[in-house]
Design an enzyme around this catalytic site. Structure first.
Site, PDB file in Angstrom:
ATOM      1  CD  GLN A 210      35.946  37.117  43.108  1.00  0.00           C
ATOM      2  OE1 GLN A 210      35.257  38.122  42.978  1.00  0.00           O
ATOM      3  NE2 GLN A 210      37.264  37.146  43.088  1.00  0.00           N
TER       4      GLN A 210
ATOM      5  CG  HIS B  44      34.437  36.401  39.207  1.00  0.00           C
ATOM      6  ND1 HIS B  44      35.394  35.454  39.430  1.00  0.00           N
ATOM      7  CD2 HIS B  44      35.066  37.596  39.322  1.00  0.00           C
ATOM      8  CE1 HIS B  44      36.566  36.050  39.667  1.00  0.00           C
ATOM      9  NE2 HIS B  44      36.389  37.355  39.604  1.00  0.00           N
TER      10      HIS B  44
ATOM     11  CB  CYS C  15      41.164  38.261  39.736  1.00  0.00           C
ATOM     12  SG  CYS C  15      39.713  37.397  40.363  1.00  0.00           S
ATOM     13  CG  LEU C  16      39.928  40.542  45.397  1.00  0.00           C
ATOM     14  CD1 LEU C  16      38.693  40.834  46.240  1.00  0.00           C
ATOM     15  CD2 LEU C  16      41.163  41.201  45.998  1.00  0.00           C
TER      16      LEU C  16
ATOM     17  N   GLY D  94      36.187  45.095  43.029  1.00  0.00           N
ATOM     18  CA  GLY D  94      34.921  44.404  42.859  1.00  0.00           C
ATOM     19  C   GLY D  94      35.019  43.000  43.400  1.00  0.00           C
TER      20      GLY D  94
ATOM     21  CG  HIS E 292      37.261  41.019  36.539  1.00  0.00           C
ATOM     22  ND1 HIS E 292      38.581  40.725  36.302  1.00  0.00           N
ATOM     23  CD2 HIS E 292      36.959  40.417  37.726  1.00  0.00           C
ATOM     24  CE1 HIS E 292      39.049  39.973  37.292  1.00  0.00           C
ATOM     25  NE2 HIS E 292      38.080  39.781  38.175  1.00  0.00           N
ATOM     26  CD  GLU E 293      34.313  41.770  40.156  1.00  0.00           C
ATOM     27  OE1 GLU E 293      34.050  40.644  40.619  1.00  0.00           O
ATOM     28  OE2 GLU E 293      35.439  42.272  40.250  1.00  0.00           O
TER      29      GLU E 293
HETATM   30 NI    NI Z   1      37.932  38.755  39.940  1.00  0.00          NI
END
Ligand code: NI
Length: 181
Positions: free
Chosen positions: A52, A146, A100-101, A47, A142-143
């Site tokens: 981000q 953000h 997480c990215l 995701g 999670h997303e």
């Molecule tokens: Ni993340």
């Protein structure tokens, strides 16, 4: 359209509360939405959220077919979710190692609500209303975090349950998978 650089933890932009999307149109689809899709694919993420890639809008994308980062995760259909709203359907939580990215190379053990309802709009402006559990619920939570400036390390209950993926894999705490990310 383009693979964008993913902002990393420490960048104050990731702490901002993202703005609601006012208009869902072709400009949005061809621009930020396509960039998010391209970046998520390039990074092999489950995701991604607009902040981000440096865009302060309430848009998240998630989906898993078979993701080497999460070999045990059940499939989640690719979803573009705009202006999401979340309702927790249980007080029960489940803890899983999460990455997480924006926090590359690290994993933390994060408790998340087991069952949620989420709603919002897709990229065509059509309403979305879904009940989700397990990994599906986790990735949405999670997303959406953000969008509120929250990164997963803040959700770790026991701070000792955080570390570098390679070390956790070598120690057998997290199963090894064939991926570099
Ligand atoms: Ni993340």
């Amino acid at each position: 359209m383009a693979v964008k650089a993913v902002l990393k933890i420490g960048n104050p932009f990731l702490r901002k509360i993202a703005d609601s999307v006012e208009t869902i149109d072709q400009t949005l689809r061809d621009g930020v939405v396509q960039d998010m899709l391209d970046t998520m694919a390039a990074e092999n993420g489950a995701g991604i959220a607009a902040p981000q890639i440096g865009i302060s809008l309430r848009i998240v994308i998630f989906g898993i077919e078979t993701n080497p980062r999460y070999p045990d995760a059940e499939p989640v259909p690719l979803t573009i979710l705009i202006n999401p709203k979340i309702q927790l359907l249980t007080t029960e939580t489940e803890s899983l190692w999460e990455g997480c990215l924006s926090v590359p190379e690290y994993r933390g053990l994060v408790p998340r609500c087991k069952r949620i309802h989420y709603s919002g709009f897709n990229e065509m402006g059509e309403p979305i209303s879904v009940e989700a559990e397990g990994f599906h619920a986790r990735v949405v939570l999670h997303e959406v975090d953000h969008l509120d400036g929250i990164l997963f390390p803040e959700r770790i209950e026991d701070p000792s349950q955080f570390g570098m993926l390679k070390e956790l894999e070598d120690a057998g705490i997290i199963p090894k998978v064939a991926t570099k990310k």
